[in-house]
Design a protein around this motif. Structure first.
Motif, PDB file in Angstrom:
ATOM      1  N   ASP A   1       1.013   5.530  -0.799  1.00 18.76           N
ATOM      2  CA  ASP A   1       0.219   7.114  -1.438  1.00 18.76           C
ATOM      3  C   ASP A   1       1.339   8.037  -0.552  1.00 18.76           C
ATOM      4  OD1 ASP A   1      -0.989   9.016  -1.609  1.00 18.76           O
ATOM      5  OD2 ASP A   1      -1.320   9.204   0.757  1.00 18.76           O
TER       6      ASP A   1
ATOM      7  N   ALA B   1       1.081  -1.172   0.167  1.00 16.97           N
ATOM      8  CA  ALA B   1       0.353  -0.041  -0.112  1.00 16.97           C
ATOM      9  C   ALA B   1       1.411   1.469   0.130  1.00 16.97           C
ATOM     10  CB  ALA B   1      -1.285  -0.247   1.251  1.00 16.97           C
TER      11      ALA B   1
ATOM     12  N   VAL C   1      -2.873   4.737   3.744  1.00 18.19           N
ATOM     13  CA  VAL C   1      -1.832   3.148   3.679  1.00 18.19           C
ATOM     14  C   VAL C   1      -2.430   1.864   4.755  1.00 18.19           C
ATOM     15  CG1 VAL C   1      -0.746   4.465   1.873  1.00 18.19           C
ATOM     16  CG2 VAL C   1       0.059   4.561   5.110  1.00 18.19           C
TER      17      VAL C   1
ATOM     18  N   LEU D   1      -5.345   0.328   3.217  1.00 19.04           N
ATOM     19  CA  LEU D   1      -6.157   0.381   1.475  1.00 19.04           C
ATOM     20  C   LEU D   1      -6.022  -1.383   1.343  1.00 19.04           C
ATOM     21  CD1 LEU D   1      -3.628   3.158  -0.010  1.00 19.04           C
ATOM     22  CD2 LEU D   1      -5.684   3.363  -0.191  1.00 19.04           C
ATOM     23  N   VAL D   2      -5.391  -1.828   2.011  1.00 21.48           N
ATOM     24  CA  VAL D   2      -4.689  -3.081   1.320  1.00 21.48           C
ATOM     25  C   VAL D   2      -6.616  -3.844   1.459  1.00 21.48           C
ATOM     26  CG1 VAL D   2      -3.717  -5.456   2.321  1.00 21.48           C
ATOM     27  CG2 VAL D   2      -2.541  -3.480   1.685  1.00 21.48           C
TER      28      VAL D   2
ATOM     29  N   LYS E   1      -9.110  -2.992  -0.259  1.00 20.82           N
ATOM     30  CA  LYS E   1      -8.432  -3.575  -1.616  1.00 20.82           C
ATOM     31  C   LYS E   1      -8.801  -5.102  -1.686  1.00 20.82           C
ATOM     32  CE  LYS E   1      -5.675  -7.065  -4.140  1.00 20.82           C
ATOM     33  NZ  LYS E   1      -5.650  -8.475  -4.509  1.00 20.82           N
TER      34      LYS E   1
ATOM     35  N   VAL F   1      -0.540  -0.816  -4.010  1.00 21.17           N
ATOM     36  CA  VAL F   1      -2.281  -0.291  -3.918  1.00 21.17           C
ATOM     37  C   VAL F   1      -2.411   0.749  -3.821  1.00 21.17           C
ATOM     38  CG1 VAL F   1      -4.532  -0.563  -3.012  1.00 21.17           C
ATOM     39  CG2 VAL F   1      -2.614  -2.620  -2.962  1.00 21.17           C
TER      40      VAL F   1
ATOM     41  N   THR G   1      -7.727   1.592  -6.101  1.00 23.46           N
ATOM     42  CA  THR G   1      -8.687   1.609  -5.459  1.00 23.46           C
ATOM     43  C   THR G   1      -9.968   2.283  -5.793  1.00 23.46           C
ATOM     44  OG1 THR G   1      -7.637   2.540  -3.518  1.00 23.46           O
ATOM     45  CG2 THR G   1      -7.616   0.540  -3.101  1.00 23.46           C
TER      46      THR G   1
END
Length: 402
Positions: A34, A32, A159, A162-163, A166, A83, A107
């Motif tokens: 950003d 993840a 972050v 995020l996973v 996802k 991601v 995403t």
């Protein structure tokens, strides 16, 4: 309610960076990632903070200006799935420091394809994960040093979820039969270069249409170039020095002296007076140059749809019927119209259609404009049919609406 977050530290030296790389190597699963820039504050679009989360490793916040090159990190994670949320906004600044993904899950794009009504990170996280994600620092000046702890917590949270997000979105896409569609879209994002190079970027000055004559345009051009050079030199966003409206006001007034320039009340901005010599020198060049810009520039863009009914009635009928047909496709797929086929691509093929509007010829035309295979499968036939109908009936078609 959002739980209190542990204190977040920024890694800003090579020793800490290399230790973090090893920790990330020891983790598992997707990366993840950003990045935070200082858009609106700095001239550059460089990353001023890069955040990474990986299961089994943890969360890491890096200071890119202090660290420099990220080659070692890229060697570890380049082959993994990355991601990002709205990857198109961050890929350029990540690539600038040597971070180049080869596999992507976006995403924000996935949320669009899944048919979610709003796709901002905070909204999607709340809807799918039930977690409130505050976004109050999204427009902050991330070049600030030291960064406040509240900003760092905000950046870490961007972050850390995020996973999980996802995985939820991947389940929705699989359920709806959109996994392959998403894969094609992600590949398209990875293949694109998001750096836009314009032949005459000064023509994008806000309000330039109010400047009359080639001499006025020459002044506007020279003022824009002087501001851009100074903004680049000191790494400040151009609009924070002198706003577009001030440059345009000076170009309209065509002052004959530095005193006249200083007397223009609309000529405002933090550098409008402190750099008066710079702006006056630019105006003098604009007043004397023989290199006068054209009043209008012929581009390869098609006219706005509002004038099609007068300029090209046949194209107008094609566009209206085709847009109505593609809108039905978008509705059936629960995918936004602009993701099913970009409005620009539809306008171009409607304005200059292939000689014979067959599904095959429409496919070729759209493919040349960058449409993905799934988009061709979804739209080529209905567009071809709409074009045939438009050629057979000159009657008023549905409103184009754009």
């Amino acid at each position: 309610m959002q739980a209190e977050h542990a204190v977040v530290e920024v890694i800003d030296d090579r020793h800490g960076y290399l230790a973090a790389v090893e920790a990330i190597r020891g983790g598992h699963g997707p990366i993840a990632i950003d990045a935070e820039r200082a858009s609106g504050y700095r001239y550059s679009q460089r990353a001023y903070l890069i955040q990474i989360f990986r299961r089994g490793s943890g969360t890491f916040l890096f200071d890119p200006p202090a660290i420099g090159d990220f080659a070692e990190l890229n060697d570890v994670i380049a082959g993994e799935e990355w991601v990002l949320h709205a990857a198109s906004q961050d890929l350029t600044c990540l690539r600038e420091v040597g971070l180049n993904p080869t596999r992507l899950f976006d995403t924000e794009l996935a949320a669009r394809l899944a048919g979610l009504p709003r796709v901002g990170l905070g909204t999607v996280v709340e809807e799918l994960l039930g977690v409130h994600l505050a976004k109050e620092h999204s427009a902050a000046d991330w070049s600030t040093r030291p960064l406040p702890q509240s900003w760092l917590v905000y950046a870490a949270l961007d972050v850390e979820l995020l996973v999980d997000l996802k995985e939820k979105l991947a389940d929705v896409l699989e359920r709806d039969g959109k996994t392959d569609i998403a894969a094609q879209e992600f590949e398209s994002v990875l293949a694109r270069d998001f750096v836009v190079v314009r032949a005459e970027p000064w023509r994008r000055l806000g309000g330039l249409h109010t400047v009359r004559g080639q001499r006025g345009l020459a002044i506007a051009r020279e003022l824009w170039m002087a501001r851009d050079a100074y903004a680049r030199e000191i790494d400040i966003a151009p609009g924070r020095l002198v706003p577009d409206s001030a440059l345009v006001a000076a170009a309209r007034a065509m002052p004959e002296s530095k005193r006249d320039l200083a007397g223009i009340k609309e000529f405002t901005g933090r550098a409008s007076r402190s750099q008066i010599d710079r702006w006056w020198a630019a105006i003098q060049v604009g007043l004397s140059t023989e290199d006068l810009p054209a009043l209008r520039v012929a581009g390869d863009s098609v006219p706005p749809p509002r004038v099609w009914s007068e300029k090209n009635p046949e194209a107008d009928r094609r566009l209206k019927l085709a847009r109505a047909a593609v809108t039905e496709v978008a509705s059936a797929l629960s995918i936004p119209l602009e993701n099913v086929l970009t409005p620009e691509s539809l306008r171009r093929v409607a304005w200059t259609p292939p000689g014979e509007p067959t599904e095959s010829s429409i496919r070729d035309a759209l493919r040349a404009l960058g449409a993905r295979p799934w988009q061709l499968d979804a739209t080529a036939q209905v567009i071809a049919q709409a074009f045939v109908e438009a050629s057979q009936s000159p009657e008023q078609a549905p409103d184009e609406g754009s």
